[in-house]
Design an enzyme around this catalytic site. Structure first.
Site, short mmCIF file in Angstrom:
data_model
loop_
_atom_site.label_atom_id
_atom_site.label_comp_id
_atom_site.label_asym_id
_atom_site.label_seq_id
_atom_site.Cartn_x
_atom_site.Cartn_y
_atom_site.Cartn_z
N LYS A 107 9.74 -68.45 147.73
CA LYS A 107 10.46 -69.52 148.91
C LYS A 107 9.63 -70.77 148.38
CE LYS A 107 11.29 -66.19 152.42
NZ LYS A 107 10.91 -65.53 153.52
N ASP A 148 15.68 -69.38 159.79
CA ASP A 148 15.91 -68.04 159.76
C ASP A 148 17.22 -67.75 160.73
OD1 ASP A 148 14.67 -66.57 157.73
OD2 ASP A 148 12.66 -66.34 158.95
N GLN A 184 6.72 -65.82 158.18
CA GLN A 184 7.07 -64.88 157.48
C GLN A 184 6.69 -63.51 158.27
OE1 GLN A 184 8.56 -64.74 154.17
NE2 GLN A 184 8.66 -62.32 154.68
#
Ligand code: NAP
Length: 285
Positions: free
Chosen positions: A53, A120, A97
């Protein structure tokens, strides 16, 4: 024999689009785009994802801010960090995460992220927007799948779409997105009876189970578009999907490989969401 859908190529196109728009907004409006990535503990797979990322942020011209927290961080400390990032103007998107260590309540952490920075798209507010069909961000993996289907030129309208898996991050939002594109959608899960029969009805089959090579060519309709979300290790430790590629490619018209299919799309869609967040926060569009 199926045509292979090249996820690396489609992902590179999405990243190039994001990079171009990011450069334009920087030059014309002085806009800087920033993504904060929070990682807790030493999970090696998570470490790889976070590094990828960061690398993608560099590629598209974003600033990235990494917060690596100790495995033993308390939930309160993590929530405090999220609260600081919610208020940090340099940060347009926040990604925590997953998975988090067992002593931390993932739902509480997801719910603490400001919905406008939830790139997300896991926050209940964003999930609700997806249900209504009025959304800013789409969850990255299902959005990537839609882009891959689009890349084949397939019109989803009126097609029998079968999604196997009903997780909150893949299966359920995937089904909603296909429905919004006028597909006739069936969702299957571990309690589904006659799975093979349902699969054989699918013009578009999206598989997100987490079981190596579970779906084989006998379960695929001639000419179907097959999208394999699964990421597993086979008996030799080799990366493989939920679909048995060898037998499936003999039946499908288009098929994604693993690796090199859906995987690369997830990160490029994250970059797209972060740019959208930055534009919205700056009142652009
Ligand atoms: P998950 O939360 O474990 O959900 C798996 C789903 O599969 C569940 O809904 C489960 O049904 C269903 N299932 C399990 N066994 C089944 C069976 N025998 N027949 C039919 N359905 C069955 O997994 P996930 O997070 O959605 O991920 C699925 C796969 O995609 C994993 O391999 C994961 O690594 C991969 N993934 C890849 C990416 C990417 O970027 N490429 C991103 C996310 C996930 P129940 O609900 O009844 O238990």
């Amino acid at each position: 024999m199926a045509q292979i859908i090249n996820g690396k190529e489609v992902s590179a196109t999405v990243k190039a689009e994001v990079a171009q728009e990011t450069a334009r907004l920087r030059d014309e409006r002085g806009l800087k785009v920033g993504l904060a990535v929070v990682i807790v503990g030493n999970n090696s797979a998570s470490r790889v994802y976070v590094n990828n990322k960061k690398k993608a942020c560099e590629e598209v011209g974003f600033q990235s801010f990494e917060y690596a927290l100790d495995e033993n961080v308390t939930q309160e400390q993590l929530l405090d960090l999220v609260s600081v990032l919610n208020r940090d103007d340099r940060v347009n998107g926040i990604l925590v995460q997953l998975p988090l260590p067992a002593h931390i309540d993932e739902t509480a952490v997801i719910n603490a992220i400001a919905p406008e920075k939830d790139v997300d798209a896991f926050h209940p507010v964003n999930v609700g927007h997806i249900m209504i069909g009025n959304y800013s961000f789409l969850p990255c993996t299902p959005a990537g799948v839609m882009r891959l289907i689009e890349s084949t030129g397939t019109d989803i309208t009126g097609k029998q779409c079968v999604v196997i898996g009903r997780s909150n991050i893949v299966g359920k939002p995937q089904a909603m997105l296909l429905l919004q594109k006028n597909g006739t959608v069936t969702i299957c899960h571990s309690k589904t009876k006659n799975l093979k029969e349902i699969c054989l009805s699918a013009d578009i089959l999206v598989v997100a189970i987490g079981k190596a090579k579970f779906i084989n060519g006998d379960m695929i309709k001639e000419g179907a578009v097959v999208i394999d979300v699964g990421m597993n290790r086979d008996e030799n430790g080799k990366l493989c999907g939920d679909v048995d590629f060898e037998s499936a490619e003999k039946k499908a018209s288009y098929i994604t490989p693993v690796p090199g299919g859906v995987g690369p799309m997830t990160i490029s869609m994250l970059m797209k969401n972060t740019l959208t967040a930055a534009k919205q926060q700056a009142g652009i569009e």
